[in-house]
Design an enzyme around this catalytic site. Structure first.
Site, PDB file in Angstrom:
ATOM      1  N   ALA A 503      63.958  35.811  18.316  1.00  0.00           N
ATOM      2  CA  ALA A 503      63.401  37.040  17.547  1.00  0.00           C
ATOM      3  C   ALA A 503      62.122  36.890  17.533  1.00  0.00           C
ATOM      4  CB  ALA A 503      63.781  36.916  15.924  1.00  0.00           C
ATOM      5  N   SER A 504      61.465  35.804  17.684  1.00  0.00           N
ATOM      6  CA  SER A 504      60.028  35.526  17.403  1.00  0.00           C
ATOM      7  C   SER A 504      59.294  35.544  18.912  1.00  0.00           C
ATOM      8  CB  SER A 504      59.620  34.273  16.635  1.00  0.00           C
ATOM      9  OG  SER A 504      60.151  33.379  17.401  1.00  0.00           O
ATOM     10  N   GLY A 505      60.167  35.512  19.936  1.00  0.00           N
ATOM     11  CA  GLY A 505      59.415  35.605  21.174  1.00  0.00           C
ATOM     12  C   GLY A 505      60.386  34.892  22.324  1.00  0.00           C
ATOM     13  N   VAL A 507      60.622  32.132  25.506  1.00  0.00           N
ATOM     14  CA  VAL A 507      60.172  30.578  25.719  1.00  0.00           C
ATOM     15  C   VAL A 507      60.007  30.168  27.135  1.00  0.00           C
ATOM     16  CG1 VAL A 507      60.215  28.140  25.136  1.00  0.00           C
ATOM     17  CG2 VAL A 507      60.927  29.989  23.536  1.00  0.00           C
ATOM     18  N   ASP A 617      64.067  30.837   8.569  1.00  0.00           N
ATOM     19  CA  ASP A 617      64.823  30.983   9.618  1.00  0.00           C
ATOM     20  C   ASP A 617      65.768  30.062  10.215  1.00  0.00           C
ATOM     21  OD1 ASP A 617      66.132  32.803  11.400  1.00  0.00           O
ATOM     22  OD2 ASP A 617      64.731  33.154  12.697  1.00  0.00           O
TER      23      ASP A 617
END
Ligand SMILES: *[C@@H]1O[C@H](CO)[C@@H](O)[C@H](O)[C@H]1NC(C)=O
Ligand SMILES: *[C@@H]1O[C@H](CO)[C@@H](O)[C@H](O)[C@H]1NC(C)=O
Ligand SMILES: *[C@@H]1O[C@H](CO)[C@@H](O)[C@H](O)[C@H]1NC(C)=O
Ligand SMILES: *[C@@H]1O[C@H](CO)[C@@H](O)[C@H](O)[C@H]1NC(C)=O
Ligand SMILES: *[C@@H]1O[C@H](CO)[C@@H](O)[C@H](O)[C@H]1NC(C)=O
Ligand SMILES: *[C@@H]1O[C@H](CO)[C@@H](O)[C@H](O)[C@H]1NC(C)=O
Ligand SMILES: *[C@@H]1O[C@H](CO)[C@@H](O)[C@H](O)[C@H]1NC(C)=O
Ligand SMILES: *[C@@H]1O[C@H](CO)[C@@H](O)[C@H](O)[C@H]1NC(C)=O
Ligand SMILES: *[C@@H]1O[C@H](CO)[C@@H](O)[C@H](O)[C@H]1NC(C)=O
Ligand SMILES: *[C@@H]1O[C@H](CO)[C@@H](O)[C@H](O)[C@H]1NC(C)=O
Ligand SMILES: *[C@@H]1O[C@H](CO)[C@@H](O)[C@H](O)[C@H]1NC(C)=O
Ligand SMILES: *[C@@H]1O[C@H](CO)[C@@H](O)[C@H](O)[C@H]1NC(C)=O
Length: 778
Positions: A503-505, A507, A617
């Site tokens: 969700a945050s990005g 990798v 999270d």
């Protein structure tokens, strides 16, 4: 004599003019060489595009042709190196091509086919397409200089030259930031105020502010709607017979110059961003401080340090002796003292700021801290620093005092558990110079031993050790460290190997070039529009967390909207990979070890680190496994930075569906107990090696937490683990802990500390009520 000089100048000018074509309409087929037709002049002869001489070679760019000094205002491919006098510049349909011994390259690349070009009298070199539309212009790609009418648009920057005579990229930049601020920084630093040494506005002025330069020498900022936000210089300079330019000079200061075309002579300074030449941060290298000496500056080394390269101010200074480092790294028994230096101010980032204390306390605090190599006391605060120290300068009237840790005396006998706390041990060979030991019997024996050690290793590695310890110091240096976007691009070979997406990005896998260390680079998506400063603050908080069950944040990158994080690389994927892949499923004992380690990580985040961190999270995908299958929690501290919708699922709830504590739904305040809830769900997943929500199973088995409570009540826990042979009491213990963690009412959930004690079997575990019993009774 004066006559001879004048004659030579005139002659040079004459020669130069002759070698130019008075041609403002440049068409295909035109070519230039450094010696004959060397440049294309603008219509009035004011500016010229073409070859200019630099040192023993030639570069391609724009010069002010009307002044004898041939002042360079723009350079094509400024870091591309020089060419010799047999190079040729061609006008091609793709742009301007340079043919040299290095081969052929486009020094000016047009985005579309071009048919002509023009050196304009404003100093702008433009390329036209067939319909005579401008498709490229040098004004859009400034190097270190701006000319009247040339704007510096939002998000763009100019960078100083290396020196007055070398026009390749130097170490300072002027950025027209998207926050409306015009700021000067050293290069390779994130755009945050602590590195800035000049800023136009103390406030934010909108997202599309540009720096403009009037023909009368006025520098001013315009916002999106063309509103004048502020005048940086007053302007009103005579235009006739004058030429103006503004440049970020090699010394880091932005200056507005004027030139009298009739009188010739020199460029005169009309305005400068700073009158103190020590202002530009980084003008002196590390471990040195800047001292003004009239119009010039000098860089002085800290006491006990000497210049790496005398004659090069930016090369910095290093410690003359590394005895102290040897004490540190070898865990030997050494005595330290603090060397004091007054009247200097240091603007580098400390790793710890101690609240108000006295000067002596500050000195003492550093003396007692193994990591502290210097302390800066500013009259009220004590900042503990590692080395190297940056951005120092003399300030006569300052109350700042810096203390530098030094070794007074050392005994060569290793003291395994000496008063000195454990430092990082290095495997370098030991060669030690005994300082100040008198030749008592003991001293002689020690000396003999030392000599034997020296002889055995056959290396007089004093210098080598110096280097080793230098490396150690650099590695320990400020983590997380800021990275430039280009560095990360290089580390990840243009982000080509994606290793995860959340969700945050996204990798990517990368490698730090000089250490070959693998890293995971996370590109954050939709970071909340909070300021860079806040982002930095969060990075520092995350960077201060050290625990073996947390993934280490090594660095970050802040490049306008681009925000990236650099983590240590975890080679075994995530907990989800091993739990939910039947072939990789760990044994019961291993799983319990993993659960306890995760609990330790959260206990640290909740109760033991400087700033309490709520993860928000927690799920198996966010728990990574290192090479020894030790779990490490990742993505902690990000909750604050992400836009709410990023961490909300389709149900509009933060966190990931299935792991989310019920208080999120009820809009109640979120505490560490929200993490305890998510941990409880993960614990049940570790127990059963299945996902909490799995709709491929029969309906009454799809929700794991409900199923677990059902079997717990009916005494059929064994059904949870299939044919695995697990001690009934052990199984019951873990189930009870899990059920306690997932109580609907936050206050009924145990703290992480309690959870760990229960998992370790140290405290009794109460019988859990039904997870939603509290709600049912109200
Ligand atoms: C410039 O040269 C091109 C091609 O030779 C020609 O088409 C154009 O008319 C010229 N423009 C001017 C302003 O002279
Ligand atoms: C310089 O350029 C002009 C016009 O393109 C051309 O006529 C002349 O021959 C060139 N001179 C040399 C030495 O190449
Ligand atoms: C160009 O000059 C360089 C150095 O002056 C020389 O090494 C090279 O051979 C020359 N190239 C040509 C094509 O003449
Ligand atoms: C020239 O550029 C303009 C603007 O980009 C474009 O509209 C036009 O079609 C181009 N003309 C040609 C011949 O490519
Ligand atoms: C910003 O302003 C400039 C002129 O001041 C304008 O050309 C440009 O389109 C604007 N950009 C945005 C993104 O609004
Ligand atoms: C530009 O500045 C003016 C005056 O400060 C202000 O009223 C206006 O809202 C600004 N425009 C934008 C787009 O920020
Ligand atoms: C800037 O200077 C111009 C010309 O001197 C003046 O008209 C204008 O009001 C000034 N603007 C500001 C914001 O000071
Ligand atoms: C121009 O500058 C040079 C060196 O920077 C100096 O020697 C010379 O005297 C100056 N000339 C004038 C006219 O100021
Ligand atoms: C001075 O030292 C710095 C850092 O070591 C180096 O990058 C720079 O190129 C040096 N400058 C000169 C003029 O040698
Ligand atoms: C540094 O060490 C050298 C010998 O290696 C010595 O000659 C010199 O005096 C020392 N400098 C200082 C400042 O201690
Ligand atoms: C080193 O420190 C110890 C303990 O403070 C002290 O007893 C000893 O005299 C010191 N040695 C030197 C040489 O200063
Ligand atoms: C010392 O530094 C702190 C913050 O780091 C600042 O608030 C304080 O004003 C400074 N004191 C002096 C005397 O400069």
């Amino acid at each position: 004599m004066a006559f001879v000089v004048c004659y030579l100048l005139a002659f040079a000018f004459f020669n130069y003019a002759e070698a130019q074509q008075l041609q403002s309409n440049i068409s295909r087929g035109s070519a230039l060489t450094p010696t004959t037709n060397s440049s294309w002049l603008s219509r009035s002869g004011m500016y010229a595009f073409g070859f200019y001489k630099q040192g023993n070679g030639f570069a391609v760019g724009i010069v002010v042709a009307a002044v004898p000094q041939k002042t360079v205002v723009w350079t094509a491919d400024r870091d591309g190196g020089l060419v010799s006098d047999n190079a040729t510049l061609f006008f091609t349909s793709d742009g301007i091509a340079l043919q040299s011994t290095k081969g052929r390259s486009l020094v000016v690349q047009s985005p579309m086919p071009i048919s002509s070009a023009s050196m304009l009298d404003s100093g702008n070199f433009v390329l036209y397409n067939a319909s005579r539309e401008i498709v490229w212009q040098s004004f859009q790609y400034p190097t270190d200089t701006l000319l009247p009418t040339q704007p510096l648009l939002a998000g763009k920057e100019v960078r100083s030259a290396k020196s007055e005579t070398d026009h390749s990229s130097g170490i300072f930049r002027l950025a027209m930031q998207v926050d409306g601020n015009l700021v000067q920084y050293p290069v390779d630093t994130p755009p945050v105020s602590q590195y800035a040494y000049y800023a136009s506005l103390p406030y934010l002025a909108g997202s599309n502010v540009s720096l403009n330069f009037g023909v009368d020498g006025r520098l001013y900022l315009l916002n999106d709607t063309g509103e004048n936000l502020m005048n940086i210089t007053n302007g009103g300079l005579p235009i006739r017979g004058k030429s103006h330019l503004v440049r970020i000079d090699a010394d880091g200061i932005l200056r507005l110059y004027s030139y009298d075309l009739k009188q010739k002579g020199n460029w005169s300074i009309i305005w400068e961003s700073s009158t103190n030449r020590c202002d530009p941060k980084g003008i002196c290298g590390v471990n040195s401080y800047c001292v003004t000496m009239g119009a010039a500056i000098d860089c002085k080394c800290l006491p006990g340090f000497e210049s790496v390269n005398p004659g090069n101010q930016t090369s910095g200074c290093e410690r003359n002796s590394s005895v102290g480092d040897v004490c540190r790294s070898k865990n030997w028994n050494c005595n330290y003292t603090m060397q004091e230096l007054g009247s200097t101010a240091w603007y580098d980032e400390p790793y710890v700021v101690l609240p108000s204390s006295g000067k002596e306390d500050c000195k003492q605090a550093c003396l007692e801290d193994l990591n502290c190599l210097a302390a800066v006391f500013n009259g009220s605060r004590c900042r503990k620093q590692r080395l190297p120290l940056r951005y120092g300068r003399r300030e006569e009237d300052t109350s700042h005092v810096i203390f530098l840790k030094e070794v007074v005396m050392s005994s060569a006998a290793p003291a395994p558990d000496a008063v000195v706390p454990k430092g990082s041990r290095k495997n370098g060979r030991i060669v030690f110079l005994i300082v100040g030991v008198s030749f008592t019997a003991l001293g002689s024996i020690l000396l003999v031993i030392s000599v034997i050690v020296l002889w055995k290793h056959n290396v007089w590695a004093y210098k080598r050790m110096n280097e080793l310890n230098g490396d150690a110091e650099r590695n320990e240096d400020v983590v997380p460290r800021p990275y430039a976007y280009e560095e990360l691009e290089k580390m990840t070979t243009n982000f080509n190997e994606e290793v995860g997406r959340g969700a945050s990005g996204t990798v990517y896998k990368g490698v730090i070039e000089n250490s070959q260390k693998l890293v995971a680079v996370k590109r954050l998506e939709k970071v909340a529009a909070e300021g860079d400063k806040e982002f930095q603050t969060e990075m520092r908080i995350i960077g201060r967390t050290h625990h073996r069950n947390l993934v280490r944040l090594l660095g970050y990158c802040l490049d306008g909207p681009k925000k990236l994080l650099v983590y240590e690389y975890m080679s075994n994927g995530s907990l989800a990979d091993i739990l939910f892949t039947p072939e990789r499923k760990p044994y019961w004992e291993e799983r319990m070890g993993i659960a306890r380690n995760i609990a330790r990580g959260f206990l640290y985040l909740h109760e033991e680190c400087d700033t309490q961190i709520i993860h928000c999270d927690i799920k198996p995908q966010n728990i990574l496994m290192d090479e020894y299958m030790c779990p490490k929690i990742s993505d902690f501290g990000l909750a604050k930075l992400l836009q709410p919708e990023q961490t909300r699922t389709t149900t509009g709830i933060r966190g990931t569906k299935g792991y989310v504590a019920p208080e999120w739904h009820r809009k109640m305040p979120i505490t560490v107990k929200a993490d305890v809830y998510s941990f409880g769900i993960v614990l049940l997943e570790i127990l059963c090696c299945r996902r909490n929500v799995d709709w491929s199973l029969p309906h009454d088995e799809a929700i794991l937490d409900e199923l677990v409570y059902h079997y717990f009540e009916s005494g059929e826990l064994r059904k949870l683990v299939g044919d695995e042979n697990i001690d009934r009491k052990q199984l019951e213990k873990v189930v009870k802990v899990g059920l306690l963690c997932i109580q609907d009412e936050p206050s009924l959930r145990p703290s992480m500390k309690k959870v760990l004690l229960m998992l370790e079997g140290i405290v009794e575990i109460p019988v859990p009520p039904s997870p939603n019993s509290f709600l049912n009774t109200i």
